[in-house]
Design a protein around this motif. Structure first.
Motif, PDB file in Angstrom:
ATOM      1  N   GLN A  83       4.132   5.669  -5.489  1.00 10.59           N
ATOM      2  CA  GLN A  83       4.240   5.655  -6.943  1.00 10.59           C
ATOM      3  C   GLN A  83       3.128   6.455  -7.621  1.00 10.59           C
ATOM      4  OE1 GLN A  83       4.200   1.499  -7.871  1.00 10.59           O
ATOM      5  NE2 GLN A  83       6.280   1.142  -7.120  1.00 10.59           N
ATOM      6  N   ASN A  84       2.007   6.623  -6.973  1.00  8.10           N
ATOM      7  CA  ASN A  84       0.846   7.257  -7.606  1.00  8.10           C
ATOM      8  C   ASN A  84       0.367   8.507  -6.883  1.00  8.10           C
ATOM      9  OD1 ASN A  84       0.144   5.217  -9.764  1.00  8.10           O
ATOM     10  ND2 ASN A  84       0.273   3.912  -7.959  1.00  8.10           N
ATOM     11  N   LYS A  85       1.228   9.110  -6.066  1.00 10.02           N
ATOM     12  CA  LYS A  85       0.761  10.235  -5.245  1.00 10.02           C
ATOM     13  C   LYS A  85       0.261  11.416  -6.079  1.00 10.02           C
ATOM     14  CE  LYS A  85       5.411  11.952  -4.324  1.00 10.02           C
ATOM     15  NZ  LYS A  85       6.387  12.199  -3.273  1.00 10.02           N
ATOM     16  N   ASP A  86       0.848  11.661  -7.237  1.00  5.64           N
ATOM     17  CA  ASP A  86       0.371  12.765  -8.082  1.00  5.64           C
ATOM     18  C   ASP A  86      -1.027  12.476  -8.620  1.00  5.64           C
ATOM     19  OD1 ASP A  86       2.741  14.134  -7.673  1.00  5.64           O
ATOM     20  OD2 ASP A  86       3.655  13.389  -9.523  1.00  5.64           O
ATOM     21  N   LYS A  87      -1.242  11.259  -9.114  1.00  8.72           N
ATOM     22  CA  LYS A  87      -2.549  10.880  -9.639  1.00  8.72           C
ATOM     23  C   LYS A  87      -3.606  10.875  -8.534  1.00  8.72           C
ATOM     24  CE  LYS A  87      -0.657   7.999 -13.297  1.00  8.72           C
ATOM     25  NZ  LYS A  87      -0.516   6.639 -13.805  1.00  8.72           N
ATOM     26  N   ILE A  88      -3.231  10.398  -7.364  1.00  7.26           N
ATOM     27  CA  ILE A  88      -4.165  10.366  -6.230  1.00  7.26           C
ATOM     28  C   ILE A  88      -4.533  11.785  -5.824  1.00  7.26           C
ATOM     29  CG2 ILE A  88      -4.398   9.734  -3.795  1.00  7.26           C
ATOM     30  CD1 ILE A  88      -2.609   7.268  -4.472  1.00  7.26           C
ATOM     31  N   GLY A  89      -3.540  12.656  -5.786  1.00  7.17           N
ATOM     32  CA  GLY A  89      -3.806  14.055  -5.449  1.00  7.17           C
ATOM     33  C   GLY A  89      -4.758  14.708  -6.428  1.00  7.17           C
ATOM     34  N   GLU A  90      -4.556  14.433  -7.713  1.00  9.78           N
ATOM     35  CA  GLU A  90      -5.452  14.979  -8.736  1.00  9.78           C
ATOM     36  C   GLU A  90      -6.864  14.429  -8.578  1.00  9.78           C
ATOM     37  OE1 GLU A  90      -3.748  14.199 -12.570  1.00  9.78           O
ATOM     38  OE2 GLU A  90      -1.911  15.280 -12.076  1.00  9.78           O
ATOM     39  N   ALA A  91      -6.966  13.139  -8.294  1.00 10.99           N
ATOM     40  CA  ALA A  91      -8.278  12.510  -8.138  1.00 10.99           C
ATOM     41  C   ALA A  91      -9.020  13.092  -6.948  1.00 10.99           C
ATOM     42  CB  ALA A  91      -8.129  11.000  -7.992  1.00 10.99           C
ATOM     43  N   LEU A  92      -8.305  13.360  -5.850  1.00 12.50           N
ATOM     44  CA  LEU A  92      -8.951  13.909  -4.656  1.00 12.50           C
ATOM     45  C   LEU A  92      -9.444  15.337  -4.872  1.00 12.50           C
ATOM     46  CD1 LEU A  92      -6.664  12.591  -1.783  1.00 12.50           C
ATOM     47  CD2 LEU A  92      -9.010  11.900  -2.309  1.00 12.50           C
ATOM     48  N   LYS A  93      -8.893  16.027  -5.848  1.00 11.78           N
ATOM     49  CA  LYS A  93      -9.295  17.407  -6.128  1.00 11.78           C
ATOM     50  C   LYS A  93     -10.208  17.512  -7.339  1.00 11.78           C
ATOM     51  CE  LYS A  93      -6.982  19.221  -2.781  1.00 11.78           C
ATOM     52  NZ  LYS A  93      -7.704  19.740  -1.638  1.00 11.78           N
ATOM     53  N   SER A  94     -10.772  16.409  -7.787  1.00  9.11           N
ATOM     54  CA  SER A  94     -11.606  16.407  -8.990  1.00  9.11           C
ATOM     55  C   SER A  94     -13.058  16.755  -8.667  1.00  9.11           C
ATOM     56  CB  SER A  94     -11.559  15.031  -9.667  1.00  9.11           C
ATOM     57  OG  SER A  94     -12.233  14.079  -8.874  1.00  9.11           O
ATOM     58  N   ASP A  95     -13.811  17.087  -9.720  1.00  5.63           N
ATOM     59  CA  ASP A  95     -15.244  17.349  -9.571  1.00  5.63           C
ATOM     60  C   ASP A  95     -15.975  16.110  -9.068  1.00  5.63           C
ATOM     61  OD1 ASP A  95     -15.022  19.956 -10.478  1.00  5.63           O
ATOM     62  OD2 ASP A  95     -15.487  19.442 -12.558  1.00  5.63           O
ATOM     63  N   GLN A  96     -15.580  14.956  -9.586  1.00  2.86           N
ATOM     64  CA  GLN A  96     -16.232  13.714  -9.173  1.00  2.86           C
ATOM     65  C   GLN A  96     -16.005  13.451  -7.683  1.00  2.86           C
ATOM     66  OE1 GLN A  96     -14.949  10.239 -11.305  1.00  2.86           O
ATOM     67  NE2 GLN A  96     -16.595   8.990 -10.492  1.00  2.86           N
ATOM     68  N   ALA A  97     -14.786  13.673  -7.208  1.00  2.00           N
ATOM     69  CA  ALA A  97     -14.493  13.481  -5.783  1.00  2.00           C
ATOM     70  C   ALA A  97     -15.310  14.454  -4.943  1.00  2.00           C
ATOM     71  CB  ALA A  97     -13.004  13.650  -5.507  1.00  2.00           C
ATOM     72  N   GLY A 112       0.818  -1.211   0.000  1.00  5.51           N
ATOM     73  CA  GLY A 112       0.000   0.000   0.000  1.00  5.51           C
ATOM     74  C   GLY A 112       0.846   1.253   0.000  1.00  5.51           C
ATOM     75  N   LYS A 113       1.891   1.261   0.808  1.00  4.03           N
ATOM     76  CA  LYS A 113       2.801   2.412   0.860  1.00  4.03           C
ATOM     77  C   LYS A 113       3.484   2.628  -0.482  1.00  4.03           C
ATOM     78  CE  LYS A 113       3.938   2.191   5.778  1.00  4.03           C
ATOM     79  NZ  LYS A 113       5.014   1.920   6.752  1.00  4.03           N
ATOM     80  N   GLU A 114       3.929   1.547  -1.102  1.00  7.07           N
ATOM     81  CA  GLU A 114       4.572   1.641  -2.406  1.00  7.07           C
ATOM     82  C   GLU A 114       3.599   2.185  -3.455  1.00  7.07           C
ATOM     83  OE1 GLU A 114       6.326  -2.101  -3.523  1.00  7.07           O
ATOM     84  OE2 GLU A 114       7.413  -2.247  -1.618  1.00  7.07           O
ATOM     85  N   PHE A 115       2.375   1.682  -3.441  1.00  7.81           N
ATOM     86  CA  PHE A 115       1.363   2.150  -4.386  1.00  7.81           C
ATOM     87  C   PHE A 115       1.114   3.651  -4.207  1.00  7.81           C
ATOM     88  CE2 PHE A 115      -3.034   3.221  -5.373  1.00  7.81           C
ATOM     89  CZ  PHE A 115      -3.112   2.820  -6.693  1.00  7.81           C
ATOM     90  N   LEU A 116       0.955   4.085  -2.955  1.00  8.49           N
ATOM     91  CA  LEU A 116       0.723   5.504  -2.692  1.00  8.49           C
ATOM     92  C   LEU A 116       1.895   6.355  -3.156  1.00  8.49           C
ATOM     93  CD1 LEU A 116      -0.944   5.399   0.835  1.00  8.49           C
ATOM     94  CD2 LEU A 116      -2.036   5.934  -1.342  1.00  8.49           C
TER      95      LEU A 116
END
Length: 71
Positions: A16-30, A10-14
């Motif tokens: 490796q994908n922290k930029d994408k996760i950050g974008e997803a958390l700031k999206s209209d859908q989120a 889980g830590k490795e996934f986060l």
């Protein structure tokens, strides 16, 4: 596979994908999803808790909402 392996994956996934996760958390859908979930959770707590804590529940809901979505 033990719990430590799962946590490390889980830590490795986060990481490796922290930029994408950050974008997803700031999206209209989120924003839409978080508003619905937070409203439902706040309403539930208000129904079972004393009325004297309603303002605190709203405050917590608003603080969480600021951290998720784009508004």
């Amino acid at each position: 596979m033990g719990i430590d392996d799962i946590v490390n994956q889980g830590k490795e996934f986060l990481e490796q994908n922290k930029d994408k996760i950050g974008e997803a958390l700031k999206s209209d859908q989120a924003e839409d999803v978080s508003d619905s979930v937070l409203d439902a959770a706040a309403d539930f707590v208000k129904k079972i808790a004393p009325d004297s804590v309603d303002a605190q529940v709203d405050g917590v809901r608003d603080n969480i909402d600021k951290a998720i979505g784009n508004e």
